[in-house]
Design an enzyme around this catalytic site. Structure first.
Site, PDB file in Angstrom:
ATOM      1  N   SER A  49       0.769  -1.363  -0.112  1.00  0.00           N
ATOM      2  CA  SER A  49      -0.011   0.138  -0.169  1.00  0.00           C
ATOM      3  C   SER A  49       0.964   1.311  -0.138  1.00  0.00           C
ATOM      4  O   SER A  49       1.429   1.673  -0.838  1.00  0.00           O
ATOM      5  CB  SER A  49      -0.839   0.036   1.211  1.00  0.00           C
ATOM      6  OG  SER A  49      -1.703   1.079   1.259  1.00  0.00           O
TER       7      SER A  49
ATOM      8  N   ARG B 261       0.610   5.652  19.386  1.00  0.00           N
ATOM      9  CA  ARG B 261       0.349   4.284  19.109  1.00  0.00           C
ATOM     10  C   ARG B 261       1.565   3.408  18.208  1.00  0.00           C
ATOM     11  O   ARG B 261       2.157   4.271  17.488  1.00  0.00           O
ATOM     12  CB  ARG B 261      -0.943   4.168  18.516  1.00  0.00           C
ATOM     13  CG  ARG B 261      -1.018   4.776  17.253  1.00  0.00           C
ATOM     14  CD  ARG B 261      -2.323   4.729  16.230  1.00  0.00           C
ATOM     15  NE  ARG B 261      -2.375   3.583  15.808  1.00  0.00           N
ATOM     16  CZ  ARG B 261      -1.729   3.154  14.427  1.00  0.00           C
ATOM     17  NH1 ARG B 261      -1.320   4.125  13.706  1.00  0.00           N
ATOM     18  NH2 ARG B 261      -1.987   1.986  13.973  1.00  0.00           N
ATOM     19  N   PRO B 262       1.936   2.286  18.283  1.00  0.00           N
ATOM     20  CA  PRO B 262       2.845   1.677  17.581  1.00  0.00           C
ATOM     21  C   PRO B 262       1.985   1.449  16.381  1.00  0.00           C
ATOM     22  O   PRO B 262       0.986   1.052  16.109  1.00  0.00           O
ATOM     23  CB  PRO B 262       2.822   0.182  18.322  1.00  0.00           C
ATOM     24  CG  PRO B 262       1.694   0.132  19.248  1.00  0.00           C
ATOM     25  CD  PRO B 262       0.997   1.396  19.366  1.00  0.00           C
TER      26      PRO B 262
ATOM     27  N   GLY C 133       1.073  -0.501  12.838  1.00  0.00           N
ATOM     28  CA  GLY C 133       0.739  -1.637  12.508  1.00  0.00           C
ATOM     29  C   GLY C 133       1.350  -1.890  11.134  1.00  0.00           C
ATOM     30  O   GLY C 133       1.341  -3.194  10.674  1.00  0.00           O
TER      31      GLY C 133
ATOM     32  N   ARG D 294       3.833   6.239  16.148  1.00  0.00           N
ATOM     33  CA  ARG D 294       3.423   7.279  15.659  1.00  0.00           C
ATOM     34  C   ARG D 294       2.999   8.488  16.652  1.00  0.00           C
ATOM     35  O   ARG D 294       2.393   7.780  17.823  1.00  0.00           O
ATOM     36  CB  ARG D 294       2.254   7.138  14.624  1.00  0.00           C
ATOM     37  CG  ARG D 294       2.332   6.103  13.658  1.00  0.00           C
ATOM     38  CD  ARG D 294       1.595   6.105  12.517  1.00  0.00           C
ATOM     39  NE  ARG D 294       1.909   5.321  11.372  1.00  0.00           N
ATOM     40  CZ  ARG D 294       2.699   5.118  10.392  1.00  0.00           C
ATOM     41  NH1 ARG D 294       3.477   6.099  10.377  1.00  0.00           N
ATOM     42  NH2 ARG D 294       2.700   4.150   9.522  1.00  0.00           N
TER      43      ARG D 294
HETATM   44  C1  G16 Z   1      -3.408   0.346   6.748  1.00  0.00           C
HETATM   45  C2  G16 Z   1      -4.633   0.052   7.152  1.00  0.00           C
HETATM   46  C3  G16 Z   1      -5.448   1.444   7.563  1.00  0.00           C
HETATM   47  C4  G16 Z   1      -4.695   2.123   8.632  1.00  0.00           C
HETATM   48  C5  G16 Z   1      -3.018   1.999   8.202  1.00  0.00           C
HETATM   49  C6  G16 Z   1      -2.499   2.581   9.432  1.00  0.00           C
HETATM   50  O1  G16 Z   1      -3.390   1.374   5.715  1.00  0.00           O
HETATM   51  O2  G16 Z   1      -5.536  -0.416   5.981  1.00  0.00           O
HETATM   52  O3  G16 Z   1      -6.647   1.069   7.852  1.00  0.00           O
HETATM   53  O4  G16 Z   1      -5.023   3.243   8.889  1.00  0.00           O
HETATM   54  O5  G16 Z   1      -2.688   0.757   7.710  1.00  0.00           O
HETATM   55  O6  G16 Z   1      -1.351   2.355   9.418  1.00  0.00           O
HETATM   56  P1  G16 Z   1      -0.331   2.219  10.734  1.00  0.00           P
HETATM   57  O7  G16 Z   1      -0.745   1.168  11.609  1.00  0.00           O
HETATM   58  O8  G16 Z   1       1.118   2.060  10.298  1.00  0.00           O
HETATM   59  O9  G16 Z   1      -0.344   3.781  11.356  1.00  0.00           O
HETATM   60  P2  G16 Z   1      -2.731   0.905   4.351  1.00  0.00           P
HETATM   61  O10 G16 Z   1      -3.344   2.017   3.334  1.00  0.00           O
HETATM   62  O11 G16 Z   1      -1.290   0.967   4.234  1.00  0.00           O
HETATM   63  O12 G16 Z   1      -3.049  -0.347   3.982  1.00  0.00           O
END
Ligand code: G16
EC number: 5.4.2.3
Length: 538
Positions: free
Chosen positions: A66, A496-497, A499, A505
């Site tokens: 993404s 928050r960590p 994901g 962040r």
């Molecule tokens: C993905 C999720 C999103 C989320 C983002 C958060 O985005 O699909 O819903 O907002 O991760 O990323 P992090 O946990 O790093 O802040 P994407 O667009 O990368 O698939």
């Protein structure tokens, strides 16, 4: 071990686990450097086949990282109704992805037993990938994984955006009313929804039917070009950052614009014009423009959400329909947007942890559930009751607002956040209101805000509660954040960590940009100190 899994053992030698670290199924599936993901992809291929047999339905496998840089990659599984993978299977996926090679085949056998899978059921898997250089190689690893499980049918859609894959999975699993199960079906559904929505009236007021779209040098360029060709008489799309030699998500794309709060490269700002950015897999959308003082102004996921919510609740009212509209946000939502929804629009607002799967679930509580993350990831859900009521109202006579609602529903890809569908939704509303970007922005004024990243030894030392608005570990960090935020008018901050990246962040907002920046920096410094920061101190 049963003979059924002999191929797992055989093929796994091509994909040894040499990552040297644990890779978890996070907010958006597995995500890391592409160079260490081959074994993960192979194992996800196996799991997708098992999940499909368990559900007796088609499962999607999307290979993408993404908004992350070109060198990263990732994979997410799409469940039968287009939803993100069920929690229990996220855990299975993390376990299986990280096992020693020697334990893989027996672990797969174990999954089959413990989840009650009938291997006799025919599996069906849809695979798609983004434009990253590593994606073809990783797709092959997924296909090899699937091939280890007998009696599975695979469709490799090759290049497709994340929302297109979700759409295809939903259509294939029997929801024919939703659309035709082909890429052409997707292009037709969205473009005809848009054209019906704007009708035969020509653009009016301050609305100009022309927009520049930054495609982040990703797969969105391929998809939006197809749709642009179908609507070019009514809306002219000028595409920039639409592929090579441009680098994916580099100085462009929705995440870049949102976080840096500036124009992407190759966009020439001019007052009165509208711009939008997609992200690398076209599931996020951010708008922006130059105001009359030549200042960059952003219209993010919150603004899109409230434009949709206001428009849809007005239409339901005028159509005389008793449908409950609600908005779902995350902690990143600008404080002004929450106040505007609750105090001015009188629409209920729910707050959920980051990750569209959480928002999607919460939005199902409403007839019309508008969910968006501030980063531009979101969509609208219409309950069966809402769909039936709108259809009945259209059938029963001359109900123009109900007709408008119905065609708007066709533009929306409710299966997941979809940048192109959302863009057409925004354009249809601006078209009907005769609004410029500035008119839209005038709905409410954002509080200045800042987002920062901090590198720490282990980001998972941070634990949060209350939809990520409070930090419960490490001890003392929340008190420090409260004390810092209290120094500034309208000060608010949370951590928050991530994901999707190995960082923490930090979000900060306050009454002025200077204060938001200062608060963000101070909170980042506190994170660095209390969570064993690495690298340069913020
Ligand atoms: C993905 C999720 C999103 C989320 C983002 C958060 O985005 O699909 O819903 O907002 O991760 O990323 P992090 O946990 O790093 O802040 P994407 O667009 O990368 O698939």
């Amino acid at each position: 071990m049963s003979a059924s899994f002999a191929k797992v053992e055989e093929l796994s030698t091509r994909y040894p686990n040499s990552a040297g670290k644990v890779i978890g199924y996070g907010t958006a599936g597995f995500r890391d450097k592409a160079s260490i993901l081959d074994h993960v992809m192979f194992r996800v291929g196996i799991l997708s086949a098992l999940r499909s047999k368990q559900k007796n339905a088609t499962i999607g496998v999307m290979i993408t990282a993404s908004h992350n840089p070109e060198d990263d990659n990732g994979v997410k599984l799409v469940d039968p109704e287009g939803e993100m993978l069920e929690n229990a299977w996220e855990k299975i996926a993390t376990k299986v992805a990280n096992l020693d090679d020697s334990k893989l085949a027996s672990a797969v056998e174990d999954v089959v037993k413990t989840t009650g899978i009938d291997l006799g059921v025919k599996g069906s898997i849809f695979v798609a990938r983004d434009t990253r250089e590593s994606s073809p190689r990783l797709t092959q690893a997924v296909l090899d994984g699937i091939s280890c499980i007998d009696n599975c049918e695979v469709v490799n859609w090759d290049l497709a955006s994340t929302p297109v894959l979700h759409y295809l999975v939903v259509c294939r699993n029997g929801n024919e009313a939703y659309g035709k199960c082909s890429k052409a079906g997707y292009y037709d559904k969205l473009s005809s929804g848009f054209l019906t929505s704007i009708g035969s009236k020509s653009a009016q007021g301050a609305y100009k039917p022309i927009i520049t779209v930054d495609c982040a040098n990703g797969i969105g360029a391929v998809e939006i070009r197809e749709i642009g060709n179908k609507i070019s008489n009514d809306l002219k799309l000028t595409l920039v950052n639409d592929g090579k030699p441009g680098i994916l998500n580099h100085n462009c794309g929705a995440d870049f614009v949102k976080v840096q709060q500036t124009f992407p490269e190759n966009v020439t700002p001019a007052p009165g014009e509208r711009f939008a950015s997609l992200d690398g897999d076209a599931d996020r959308l951010i708008y922006y423009y130059f105001d009359s003082n030549s200042k960059f102004k952003m219209l993010d996921g919150d603004k899109i959400s409230l434009l949709f919510a206001e428009h849809l609740s007005e239409l339901t009212k005028h159509a005389n329909l008793q449908l409950k509209t609600g908005v779902v946000q995350t902690a990143y939502a600008n404080g002004s947007s929450t106040n505007y929804a609750q105090d001015v629009l009188k629409i209920p607002v729910a707050c959920e942890p980051t990750g569209v799967k959480h928002l999607h679930h919460a939005a199902q509580a409403f007839d019309i559930g508008v969910y968006f993350e501030a980063n531009g990831h979101g969509t609208v859900l219409f309950s069966n009751n809402a769909i039936a009521s709108v259809r009945d109202a259209v059938k029963s006579g001359d109900n123009k607002p109900a007709q408008e609602l119905l065609s708007f529903m066709d533009i929306i890809n409710s299966t997941v956040g979809d940048a192109i569908s959302d863009l057409l939704g925004v354009e249809a509303i601006l078209y009907s209101k005769g609004w410029s970007a500035q008119d839209w922005d005038n709905m409410y004024t954002d509080l200045p805000n800042r987002q920062l990243k901090v590198s720490v030894e282990d980001r998972n030392v941070i634990k949060t509660a209350d939809a990520e608005r409070k930090c419960v570990s490490p001890l003392g960090l929340q008190d420090k954040i409260d004390q810092l935020a209290g120094k500034y008018q309208n000060g608010r901050s949370f951590v928050r960590p991530s994901g999707t990246e190995d960082i923490v962040r930090v979000y900060a907002e306050a009454n002025t940009q200077g204060n938001a920046d200062a608060l963000g920096k101070e909170v980042a410094a506190a994170v660095y100190e209390l969570c064993r920061g690495v690298g340069p101190k913020p």
